[in-house]
Each structure stands twice: as structure tokens, then as C-alpha cells.
Motif scaffolding. Structure first.
Motif, PDB file in Angstrom:
ATOM      1  N   LEU A   1     -22.495   5.505 -36.757  1.00 20.80           N
ATOM      2  CA  LEU A   1     -21.788   6.768 -36.992  1.00 20.80           C
ATOM      3  C   LEU A   1     -21.609   7.023 -38.490  1.00 20.80           C
ATOM      4  CD1 LEU A   1     -20.286   9.156 -35.686  1.00 20.80           C
ATOM      5  CD2 LEU A   1     -18.203   7.780 -35.778  1.00 20.80           C
TER       6      LEU A   1
ATOM      7  N   TRP B   1     -15.406   5.960 -28.062  1.00 16.07           N
ATOM      8  CA  TRP B   1     -16.259   5.012 -27.337  1.00 16.07           C
ATOM      9  C   TRP B   1     -16.240   3.656 -28.013  1.00 16.07           C
ATOM     10  CZ3 TRP B   1     -22.101   4.162 -27.764  1.00 16.07           C
ATOM     11  CH2 TRP B   1     -22.534   3.343 -26.718  1.00 16.07           C
ATOM     12  N   SER B   2     -16.273   3.658 -29.354  1.00 14.51           N
ATOM     13  CA  SER B   2     -16.217   2.399 -30.099  1.00 14.51           C
ATOM     14  C   SER B   2     -14.936   1.645 -29.795  1.00 14.51           C
ATOM     15  CB  SER B   2     -16.327   2.687 -31.596  1.00 14.51           C
ATOM     16  OG  SER B   2     -16.172   1.509 -32.353  1.00 14.51           O
TER      17      SER B   2
ATOM     18  N   VAL C   1     -26.754   0.939 -28.692  1.00 13.64           N
ATOM     19  CA  VAL C   1     -26.115   2.198 -29.085  1.00 13.64           C
ATOM     20  C   VAL C   1     -26.980   3.388 -28.699  1.00 13.64           C
ATOM     21  CG1 VAL C   1     -25.357   3.598 -31.049  1.00 13.64           C
ATOM     22  CG2 VAL C   1     -24.794   1.165 -30.964  1.00 13.64           C
TER      23      VAL C   1
ATOM     24  N   PRO D   1     -17.731   9.442 -30.461  1.00 13.26           N
ATOM     25  CA  PRO D   1     -18.218   8.096 -30.791  1.00 13.26           C
ATOM     26  C   PRO D   1     -17.122   7.111 -31.167  1.00 13.26           C
ATOM     27  CG  PRO D   1     -19.668   9.747 -31.743  1.00 13.26           C
ATOM     28  CD  PRO D   1     -18.490  10.486 -31.173  1.00 13.26           C
TER      29      PRO D   1
ATOM     30  N   PHE E   1     -23.415   7.660 -26.919  1.00 17.80           N
ATOM     31  CA  PHE E   1     -23.341   7.920 -28.357  1.00 17.80           C
ATOM     32  C   PHE E   1     -23.984   9.262 -28.703  1.00 17.80           C
ATOM     33  CE2 PHE E   1     -25.049   7.718 -32.663  1.00 17.80           C
ATOM     34  CZ  PHE E   1     -23.921   7.370 -33.390  1.00 17.80           C
TER      35      PHE E   1
ATOM     36  N   ILE F   1     -21.564   0.706 -33.247  1.00 23.64           N
ATOM     37  CA  ILE F   1     -21.312   2.142 -33.065  1.00 23.64           C
ATOM     38  C   ILE F   1     -20.726   2.737 -34.334  1.00 23.64           C
ATOM     39  CG2 ILE F   1     -19.976   3.837 -31.765  1.00 23.64           C
ATOM     40  CD1 ILE F   1     -20.082   1.887 -29.389  1.00 23.64           C
TER      41      ILE F   1
END
Length: 270
Positions: free
Chosen positions: A245, A224-225, A45, A221, A51, A241
Motif C-alpha cells: 500500500l 484488511w491489514s 496480497v 487495505p 487488496f 499489505i
């Protein structure tokens, strides 16, 4: 029991997933094997700049959008609470109505309105798309925050206003010296909600990513996750992730609470 089923169990499952990875042998053609990865996914990450870039983008977004949104919410609440205000119930509904519109629907409508062919200017370019999202979020959530603050205003004893008016205080002075300090807990609460919501920004950029190249699939984020977990089938990294977060959101919320408490204590000193 419900707390365990709907909160602790999903969190525990995500943490467990984040500690595992899928290993494939035979140049990727072998059967996938789920192995314990330890903190390997968390290392990825932070090694991947995606991230940190996404979080930095959201922090910039929040530092501009959140104060504007809460300032508007406070101003609307004070206007509704004023003695000269008319049709209060009507305007409460009008201000709150955008929040009742599903976020995806609102983002789709605004994406259409942002079309350069409709308005004549490009609000979805690299330098403007983030603030276009801020406009959508502000439009959606200002009414909700206004209602929270307005509820706090209605709980203030009217005797305080009457005493201040007898002392010659103007409506502006009453608002600044009595109303705003008394609703400070509500402002702090909405501030925490806004910090968490900013870091969870998803609907707006996800919709806009389909209409402008300025928004990539890993713009935030959470995006992206989702991309890592569903497109790349890497549920361990996707879970990591999300966990990181959540920790960032918790840390920033705690920092905001500590800062608010410090400012309150400092303002209360004689």
C-alpha cells in the motif's frame, strides 16, 4: 537519530516481518515456527482479490472526493483573501475547527447523524456509504487544506494585485489569472497529501463498520491489514499489505507530481 528511530526502524521492521511467515505443524496443533517466506506474502496480497478491490474502491473515492475537497478549500481561501472579507480571523478558526476534532470522534458523531431514524433516509447503504464517508473526510480536511492555500495567498506580493487593478482587472480576473496560478505549488502539495490520505482511509470506515453491514472489516487495505495481523495472527501478510500500500501511494503521488509538472510546463508555453 530521530529519523532513524521513528521512520527507518519501523519501516525496516515491517519489511523484515513481510519476508517471514509462521508455520504450524501437526494439523495446526504444533508449536508455531517462524520461517523465511521470501516474497510469498507479497504473492498472497495480489492473489487475494481483497487488496485490489479495496484499492479500487479508494481510487473511486479519491477521484470524486479529493477534487471537491480541494475545490472547496481553494474557494474558501480566495474568499478569505478578498478585500471585502470581514471577520477573517473568526472564519479562519471556524473553517479550521473540524480538523481539530479527533477523526474517531468526528466519525462517531456523523455515524449518529447518518442514522435513518434521525434523517429519514438511508445514507449507510451499499450504494451510499462510500459517499457518506466522503462527506466526513471533506468536512474534516477542507479547513486544513484551506489554511495551507490561504498561507500561500498571503505570501503573494500585493503589488501584483494593485498593478492588475490599475489595468482594469476585476477581482474574479485577478483571482483566476494571478492568485490561482501563484498558489499552484500549494494545490499540488495538498493534492499529494490527499492522495496519501485517501489510500490510508481507516477511521471512518472502521467506525461505520460497527453500524452498517455495508462496510466490511476488510473494506480498505489498512482495515484488511489490521484484520489479518490481529485477528488471524499473520503479521507477515499484514506487513506485506502495508508495504504494498505504501508503494502504491508513493507511485500515485509521483504520477500526480509528474502530471502536475507537465501541465504547468504546457501552460507556460507561449
Amino acid at each position: 537519530m530521530l529519523f532513524i528511530v521513528f521512520f527507518l526502524a519501523p519501516v525496516g521492521y515491517a519489511i523484515n516481518e513481510s519476508l517471514h511467515a509462521v508455520k504450524r505443524s501437526g494439523l495446526g496443533f504444533g508449536s508455531p515456527e517462524r520461517v523465511f517466506a521470501g516474497l510469498g506474502n507479497y504473492t498472497k496480497v495480489f492473489q487475494d482479490g481483497t487488496f485490489l478491490t479495496g484499492v479500487g474502491r479508494l481510487l473511486l473515492f479519491g477521484m470524486v472526493q479529493v477534487p471537491i475537497m480541494l475545490g472547496l478549500a481553494l474557494a474558501l481561501a480566495l474568499l478569505l483573501d478578498g478585500k471585502a472579507a470581514r471577520f477573517k480571523r473568526f472564519f479562519r478558526v471556524v473553517y479550521f475547527l473540524p480538523y481539530a476534532v479527533p477523526g474517531v470522534i468526528a466519525a462517531i458523531v456523523w455515524a449518529f447523524l447518518y442514522n435513518p431514524e434521525v434523517i429519514g433516509i438511508d445514507l449507510l447503504g451499499d450504494g451510499t456509504v462510500l459517499w457518506s464517508m466522503g462527506n466526513i473526510v471533506t468536512w474534516t480536511w477542507t479547513g486544513f487544506n484551506m489554511l495551507v492555500i490561504y498561507s500561500a495567498l498571503k505570501a503573494i506580493p500585493s503589488e501584483l494585485y494593485e498593478a492588475a487593478a490599475l489595468d482594469g482587472a476585476s477581482p474574479w480576473k485577478i483571482a483566476w489569472s494571478i492568485k490561482i496560478p501563484m498558489v499552484r505549488p500549494s494545490l499540488v502539495l495538498t493534492g499529494v497529501f490527499s492522495i496519501i490520505g485517501t489510500l490510508q482511509l481507516f477511521n471512518e470506515p472502521m467506525i461505520l463498520s460497527d453500524v452498517t453491514p455495508a462496510v466490511s472489516k476488510d473494506f480498505t487495505p489498512l482495515m484488511w491489514s489490521l484484520q489479518v495481523a490481529l485477528d488471524h495472527n499473520d503479521y507477515g501478510l499484514g506487513s506485506a499489505i502495508s508495504i504494498v500500500l505504501a508503494l502504491v501511494a508513493g507511485g500515485l503521488s509521483l504520477l500526480f507530481l509528474r502530471l502536475s509538472a507537465w501541465l504547468t510546463a504546457r501552460g507556460a508555453r507561449p
